[in-house]
Scaffold this motif. Structure first.
Motif, mmCIF file in Angstrom:
data_model
loop_
_atom_site.group_PDB
_atom_site.id
_atom_site.type_symbol
_atom_site.label_atom_id
_atom_site.label_comp_id
_atom_site.label_asym_id
_atom_site.label_seq_id
_atom_site.Cartn_x
_atom_site.Cartn_y
_atom_site.Cartn_z
ATOM 1 N N PRO A 99 133.696 0.113 100.870
ATOM 2 C CA PRO A 99 132.548 -0.894 100.546
ATOM 3 C C PRO A 99 132.744 -1.870 99.301
ATOM 4 O O PRO A 99 132.135 -2.688 99.211
ATOM 5 C CB PRO A 99 131.294 0.189 100.317
ATOM 6 C CG PRO A 99 131.953 1.398 100.053
ATOM 7 C CD PRO A 99 133.114 1.452 100.654
ATOM 8 N N HIS A 100 133.648 -1.209 98.408
ATOM 9 C CA HIS A 100 133.909 -1.836 97.170
ATOM 10 C C HIS A 100 134.789 -3.466 97.448
ATOM 11 O O HIS A 100 134.848 -4.183 96.741
ATOM 12 C CB HIS A 100 134.908 -0.999 96.117
ATOM 13 C CG HIS A 100 136.246 -0.771 96.627
ATOM 14 N ND1 HIS A 100 136.089 0.365 97.574
ATOM 15 C CD2 HIS A 100 137.525 -0.964 96.533
ATOM 16 C CE1 HIS A 100 137.447 0.313 97.991
ATOM 17 N NE2 HIS A 100 138.212 -0.223 97.195
ATOM 18 N N LEU A 101 135.265 -3.528 98.695
ATOM 19 C CA LEU A 101 135.789 -4.793 99.300
ATOM 20 C C LEU A 101 135.099 -5.567 99.990
ATOM 21 O O LEU A 101 135.665 -6.705 100.642
ATOM 22 C CB LEU A 101 137.188 -4.288 100.016
ATOM 23 C CG LEU A 101 138.242 -3.391 99.138
ATOM 24 C CD1 LEU A 101 139.457 -3.254 100.248
ATOM 25 C CD2 LEU A 101 138.665 -4.188 98.107
ATOM 26 N N ILE A 102 133.789 -5.337 100.365
ATOM 27 C CA ILE A 102 132.844 -6.036 101.155
ATOM 28 C C ILE A 102 132.035 -6.789 100.199
ATOM 29 O O ILE A 102 130.892 -6.105 99.615
ATOM 30 C CB ILE A 102 132.309 -5.015 102.034
ATOM 31 C CG1 ILE A 102 133.076 -4.438 102.980
ATOM 32 C CG2 ILE A 102 131.227 -6.085 103.176
ATOM 33 C CD1 ILE A 102 132.731 -3.500 104.041
ATOM 34 N N HIS B 56 139.642 -4.706 110.132
ATOM 35 C CA HIS B 56 140.273 -4.785 108.842
ATOM 36 C C HIS B 56 140.273 -3.630 108.087
ATOM 37 O O HIS B 56 140.728 -3.617 106.793
ATOM 38 C CB HIS B 56 139.455 -5.769 108.146
ATOM 39 C CG HIS B 56 139.438 -7.400 108.767
ATOM 40 N ND1 HIS B 56 140.743 -8.261 108.882
ATOM 41 C CD2 HIS B 56 138.776 -7.898 109.460
ATOM 42 C CE1 HIS B 56 140.418 -9.322 109.636
ATOM 43 N NE2 HIS B 56 139.344 -9.185 110.099
ATOM 44 N N SER B 57 140.042 -2.474 108.625
ATOM 45 C CA SER B 57 140.230 -1.207 107.888
ATOM 46 C C SER B 57 139.302 -1.249 106.701
ATOM 47 O O SER B 57 139.557 -0.583 105.424
ATOM 48 C CB SER B 57 141.524 -0.949 107.635
ATOM 49 O OG SER B 57 142.322 -0.922 108.636
ATOM 50 N N GLY C 169 127.607 -1.832 95.529
ATOM 51 C CA GLY C 169 126.551 -2.014 94.507
ATOM 52 C C GLY C 169 127.101 -2.663 93.279
ATOM 53 O O GLY C 169 126.193 -2.975 92.159
ATOM 54 N N ASP C 170 128.300 -2.951 93.101
ATOM 55 C CA ASP C 170 129.135 -3.749 92.049
ATOM 56 C C ASP C 170 128.818 -5.159 91.890
ATOM 57 O O ASP C 170 128.574 -5.552 93.048
ATOM 58 C CB ASP C 170 130.273 -3.181 91.782
ATOM 59 C CG ASP C 170 130.488 -1.504 91.751
ATOM 60 O OD1 ASP C 170 129.891 -1.009 91.014
ATOM 61 O OD2 ASP C 170 131.527 -0.956 92.471
ATOM 62 N N SER C 171 128.847 -5.652 90.845
ATOM 63 C CA SER C 171 128.643 -7.104 90.758
ATOM 64 C C SER C 171 129.732 -7.699 89.740
ATOM 65 O O SER C 171 130.014 -7.002 88.941
ATOM 66 C CB SER C 171 127.338 -7.803 90.508
ATOM 67 O OG SER C 171 127.027 -7.153 89.222
ATOM 68 N N ILE C 172 129.867 -8.837 90.112
ATOM 69 C CA ILE C 172 131.019 -9.668 89.101
ATOM 70 C C ILE C 172 129.879 -10.372 88.448
ATOM 71 O O ILE C 172 128.994 -11.041 88.884
ATOM 72 C CB ILE C 172 131.891 -10.347 89.852
ATOM 73 C CG1 ILE C 172 131.534 -11.328 90.864
ATOM 74 C CG2 ILE C 172 132.968 -9.560 90.359
ATOM 75 C CD1 ILE C 172 132.560 -12.313 91.470
#
Length: 76
Positions: free
Chosen positions: A17-20, A11-12, A68-71
Motif C-alpha cells: 500500500p505504500h506504493l499506491i 503490478h504486484s 496513510g503516509d503523505s508527501i
C-alpha cells in the motif's frame, strides 16, 4: 478503487500500500467568495458560476498513499 484487484495483482501491489498513491489539486484565489446565489434548472449536475479574474492564485497539489503516509504538499 481505480482499476480493481486485477490491476494491483498484475503490478504486484496487493501487499504494497505504500506504493499506491492518490493525488488531488485545489486552487485558491485572493478574493473571498461572495454570498451570491446561482440559479439553475432543477436536476442539473454541473452548475458553473463566472468568477472575477484575479492576479493572485495559489494551487496546492497533495498526495497520500494507501498506507496513510503523505508527501509534503506542492504549492504553486
Amino acid at each position: 478503487m481505480c482499476g480493481g484487484p486485477a490491476l494491483y495483482a498484475r503490478h504486484s501491489l496487493e501487499d504494497k500500500p505504500h506504493l499506491i498513491y492518490n493525488c488531488d489539486e485545489t486552487g485558491f484565489g485572493d478574493k473571498p467568495r461572495s454570498m451570491e446565489k446561482v440559479l439553475s434548472q432543477t436536476g442539473r449536475k454541473h452548475i458553473y458560476q463566472q468568477q472575477q479574474t484575479t492576479r493572485e492564485h495559489i494551487t496546492v497539489h497533495c498526495c497520500v498513499n494507501a498506507a496513510g503516509d503523505s508527501i509534503p504538499p506542492f504549492t504553486i
